[in-house]
Design a protein around this motif. Structure first.
Motif, mmCIF file in Angstrom:
data_model
loop_
_atom_site.group_PDB
_atom_site.id
_atom_site.type_symbol
_atom_site.label_atom_id
_atom_site.label_comp_id
_atom_site.label_asym_id
_atom_site.label_seq_id
_atom_site.Cartn_x
_atom_site.Cartn_y
_atom_site.Cartn_z
ATOM 1 N N PRO A 53 0.820 -1.217 0.000
ATOM 2 C CA PRO A 53 0.000 0.000 0.000
ATOM 3 C C PRO A 53 0.855 1.269 0.000
ATOM 4 O O PRO A 53 0.477 2.267 -0.602
ATOM 5 N N THR A 54 1.997 1.211 0.637
ATOM 6 C CA THR A 54 2.895 2.370 0.693
ATOM 7 C C THR A 54 3.354 2.778 -0.706
ATOM 8 O O THR A 54 3.481 3.970 -1.001
ATOM 9 N N THR A 55 3.571 1.803 -1.573
ATOM 10 C CA THR A 55 3.969 2.104 -2.950
ATOM 11 C C THR A 55 2.860 2.849 -3.678
ATOM 12 O O THR A 55 3.110 3.819 -4.397
ATOM 13 N N VAL A 56 1.627 2.421 -3.485
ATOM 14 C CA VAL A 56 0.491 3.101 -4.123
ATOM 15 C C VAL A 56 0.360 4.516 -3.572
ATOM 16 O O VAL A 56 0.210 5.475 -4.332
ATOM 17 N N GLU A 57 0.420 4.651 -2.259
ATOM 18 C CA GLU A 57 0.301 5.979 -1.639
ATOM 19 C C GLU A 57 1.377 6.921 -2.145
ATOM 20 O O GLU A 57 1.099 8.080 -2.467
ATOM 21 N N GLY A 58 2.603 6.431 -2.216
ATOM 22 C CA GLY A 58 3.708 7.257 -2.700
ATOM 23 C C GLY A 58 3.520 7.683 -4.139
ATOM 24 O O GLY A 58 3.772 8.838 -4.500
ATOM 25 N N THR A 59 3.058 6.763 -4.961
ATOM 26 C CA THR A 59 2.826 7.079 -6.371
ATOM 27 C C THR A 59 1.696 8.089 -6.524
ATOM 28 O O THR A 59 1.798 9.034 -7.322
ATOM 29 N N LEU A 60 0.626 7.920 -5.764
ATOM 30 C CA LEU A 60 -0.475 8.888 -5.816
ATOM 31 C C LEU A 60 0.005 10.281 -5.417
ATOM 32 O O LEU A 60 -0.352 11.280 -6.051
ATOM 33 N N ARG A 61 0.816 10.347 -4.377
ATOM 34 C CA ARG A 61 1.365 11.626 -3.922
ATOM 35 C C ARG A 61 2.227 12.264 -5.011
ATOM 36 O O ARG A 61 2.113 13.460 -5.297
ATOM 37 N N GLU A 62 3.098 11.452 -5.626
ATOM 38 C CA GLU A 62 3.977 11.964 -6.680
ATOM 39 C C GLU A 62 3.177 12.495 -7.866
ATOM 40 O O GLU A 62 3.474 13.563 -8.399
ATOM 41 N N ARG A 63 2.157 11.741 -8.280
ATOM 42 C CA ARG A 63 1.334 12.148 -9.427
ATOM 43 C C ARG A 63 0.557 13.427 -9.120
ATOM 44 O O ARG A 63 0.426 14.300 -9.967
ATOM 45 N N ARG A 64 0.040 13.507 -7.905
ATOM 46 C CA ARG A 64 -0.711 14.699 -7.498
ATOM 47 C C ARG A 64 0.209 15.923 -7.501
ATOM 48 O O ARG A 64 -0.155 16.987 -8.005
ATOM 49 N N ARG A 65 1.409 15.760 -6.950
ATOM 50 C CA ARG A 65 2.363 16.864 -6.905
ATOM 51 C C ARG A 65 2.751 17.288 -8.324
ATOM 52 O O ARG A 65 2.786 18.484 -8.631
ATOM 53 N N ALA A 66 2.999 16.330 -9.215
ATOM 54 C CA ALA A 66 3.376 16.651 -10.588
ATOM 55 C C ALA A 66 2.248 17.395 -11.299
ATOM 56 O O ALA A 66 2.490 18.359 -12.040
ATOM 57 N N TRP A 67 1.004 16.970 -11.048
ATOM 58 C CA TRP A 67 -0.135 17.640 -11.662
ATOM 59 C C TRP A 67 -0.230 19.085 -11.167
ATOM 60 O O TRP A 67 -0.435 20.008 -11.951
ATOM 61 N N LEU A 68 -0.086 19.267 -9.853
ATOM 62 C CA LEU A 68 -0.171 20.614 -9.286
ATOM 63 C C LEU A 68 0.930 21.513 -9.822
ATOM 64 O O LEU A 68 0.701 22.674 -10.170
ATOM 65 N N GLU A 69 2.145 20.981 -9.899
ATOM 66 C CA GLU A 69 3.264 21.776 -10.399
ATOM 67 C C GLU A 69 3.059 22.161 -11.865
ATOM 68 O O GLU A 69 3.468 23.235 -12.279
ATOM 69 N N ARG A 70 2.410 21.299 -12.589
ATOM 70 C CA ARG A 70 2.175 21.587 -14.004
ATOM 71 C C ARG A 70 1.182 22.712 -14.184
ATOM 72 O O ARG A 70 1.287 23.521 -15.094
#
Length: 72
Positions: A53-70
């Motif tokens: 689950p930690t891998t999924v949570e980390g990936t979701l966080r990374e994707r969300r951050r990348a979207w926001l930065e974009r």
């Protein structure tokens, strides 16, 4: 399990989800993030793509951050 292997398994599962509309629909139907993560881990394990689950949570966080930065 090694984090690199988990990431590889996650990416394999993500490709399966993109290729299988039924699998994609199952995940989209989850009511909240916790349910999504639990179902993703379960469905991935059933398909030989084990990750935590930690891998999924980390990936979701990374994707969300990348979207926001974009967009900000």
């Amino acid at each position: 399990m090694d984090l690199q292997i988990e990431r590889q398994n996650f990416n394999r599962f993500r490709n399966l989800v993109l290729a299988e509309p039924e699998l994609h629909a199952q995940l989209r139907a989850t009511p909240d993030q916790a349910s999504f993560i639990a179902l993703a881990v379960q469905l991935a394990a059933e398909r030989g793509c084990a990750f935590s689950p930690t891998t999924v949570e980390g990936t979701l966080r990374e994707r969300r951050r990348a979207w926001l930065e974009r967009w900000l």
